[in-house]
Every structure is written in structure tokens, then in C-alpha cells.
Scaffold this motif. Structure first.
Motif, mmCIF file in Angstrom:
data_model
loop_
_atom_site.group_PDB
_atom_site.id
_atom_site.type_symbol
_atom_site.label_atom_id
_atom_site.label_comp_id
_atom_site.label_asym_id
_atom_site.label_seq_id
_atom_site.Cartn_x
_atom_site.Cartn_y
_atom_site.Cartn_z
ATOM 1 N N GLN A 1 47.773 37.130 43.164
ATOM 2 C CA GLN A 1 48.495 35.991 42.628
ATOM 3 C C GLN A 1 47.957 34.701 43.203
ATOM 4 O O GLN A 1 47.349 34.693 44.274
ATOM 5 C CB GLN A 1 49.983 36.107 42.916
ATOM 6 N N GLU B 1 45.220 46.854 42.786
ATOM 7 C CA GLU B 1 45.545 45.599 43.474
ATOM 8 C C GLU B 1 46.232 44.653 42.503
ATOM 9 O O GLU B 1 45.838 44.557 41.346
ATOM 10 C CB GLU B 1 44.267 44.944 43.983
ATOM 11 N N SER C 1 45.445 35.545 46.094
ATOM 12 C CA SER C 1 45.633 36.361 47.290
ATOM 13 C C SER C 1 46.445 37.582 46.887
ATOM 14 O O SER C 1 46.989 37.650 45.777
ATOM 15 C CB SER C 1 46.347 35.570 48.394
ATOM 16 N N GLU C 2 46.533 38.556 47.787
ATOM 17 C CA GLU C 2 47.258 39.782 47.476
ATOM 18 C C GLU C 2 48.735 39.472 47.225
ATOM 19 O O GLU C 2 49.329 38.647 47.911
ATOM 20 C CB GLU C 2 47.116 40.793 48.615
ATOM 21 N N ALA C 3 49.305 40.139 46.245
ATOM 22 C CA ALA C 3 50.726 39.987 45.899
ATOM 23 C C ALA C 3 51.458 41.256 46.315
ATOM 24 O O ALA C 3 50.856 42.320 46.446
ATOM 25 C CB ALA C 3 50.891 39.758 44.402
ATOM 26 N N THR C 4 52.754 41.138 46.479
ATOM 27 C CA THR C 4 53.541 42.306 46.869
ATOM 28 C C THR C 4 54.062 43.098 45.673
ATOM 29 O O THR C 4 54.479 44.237 45.833
ATOM 30 C CB THR C 4 54.733 41.892 47.757
ATOM 31 N N SER C 5 54.046 42.497 44.481
ATOM 32 C CA SER C 5 54.522 43.228 43.305
ATOM 33 C C SER C 5 53.945 42.617 42.039
ATOM 34 O O SER C 5 53.408 41.510 42.053
ATOM 35 C CB SER C 5 56.055 43.213 43.229
ATOM 36 N N ASP C 6 54.118 43.350 40.939
ATOM 37 C CA ASP C 6 53.684 42.832 39.645
ATOM 38 C C ASP C 6 54.837 42.161 38.887
ATOM 39 O O ASP C 6 54.689 41.795 37.733
ATOM 40 C CB ASP C 6 53.057 43.941 38.800
ATOM 41 N N LYS D 1 49.430 35.853 37.986
ATOM 42 C CA LYS D 1 49.116 37.150 38.581
ATOM 43 C C LYS D 1 48.061 37.878 37.762
ATOM 44 O O LYS D 1 47.981 37.727 36.541
ATOM 45 C CB LYS D 1 50.374 38.025 38.684
ATOM 46 N N ASP E 1 57.074 36.064 38.393
ATOM 47 C CA ASP E 1 57.537 34.945 39.215
ATOM 48 C C ASP E 1 56.926 33.705 38.592
ATOM 49 O O ASP E 1 55.697 33.538 38.602
ATOM 50 C CB ASP E 1 57.077 35.108 40.664
#
Length: 107
Positions: A101, A98, A35-40, A48, A43
Motif C-alpha cells: 500500500q 504480498e 510498503s507492506e500492508a497488513t490486509s487487503d 493497494k 482503506d
């Protein structure tokens, strides 16, 4: 994800017939649980990928490794490691459009 994805050569799932649109690659990763992640940013709980594009077409994808670095396959050449997705951006690879993750499966 040990194979080089290329429409007409190897594609892991059934997706739209629009073989080069950015959305096709996003849909392919969604079908694999991303699904879409907020950052690279690294974690350890997530795998990712970074999707690259130029215009409406996807051009490249990079995967984050367990050590936080990223890996890219340069065509049929060897895989390389780099510190962040932007390290390979530009030119034929386009820009990062995009980050996606998925949770790392319990081992």
C-alpha cells in the motif's frame, strides 16, 4: 499504472536483473512509494496492490480501485474487476504472496 508491466517490454524503474523473482516486483512497488500492508481490506486513505507468485517467481499483480474492488489485466485481454485478490488466485496466476500500500496523494 496504466501500462502492462513486463520485463523486456515495459518496466517503470530500474531494479534487479532477476526479472521474474517476487522480490523484483516488491522492489519495484517500493520504489513507487508502496510498503507492506497488513490486509487487503479497503482503506480510502491508501492505494493497494496484491502481488501473486508461484514458487519464487511473480505471476501477476492486481490493484485495488477507489470503490474497494480490485482490477486485474488478463494478459493482453481486457481488464476485469473482482471483489478480492483471491478471486483470481490459482492456476497460472499463483497465490497472493504480498499486499502493498501507499498513501493516496492529496488531491
Amino acid at each position: 499504472m496504466g501500462r502492462w508491466w513486463q520485463p523486456g517490454v515495459y518496466w517503470p524503474i530500474e531494479v534487479s536483473r532477476d526479472e521474474v523473482g517476487i522480490g523484483v516486483l516488491v522492489d519495484a512497488f517500493r520504489a513507487l512509494g508502496y510498503s507492506e500492508a497488513t490486509s487487503d481490506q479497503f482503506d480510502p486513505a491508501f492505494e493497494k496492490v496484491a502481488i501473486f507468485g508461484s514458487g519464487l517467481c511473480y505471476t501477476h499483480a492486481a490493484r485495488q480501485l477507489a470503490n474497494g474492488k480490485w482490477t486485474s489485466k488478463l494478459g493482453k485481454l481486457e481488464d476485469i474487476e473482482h471483489d478480492c485478490p483471491d478471486d483470481v488466485a490459482g492456476g497460472i496466476y499463483g497465490e497472493v504472496v504480498e499486499i502493498m500500500q501507499r498513501p493516496i496523494a492529496a488531491r
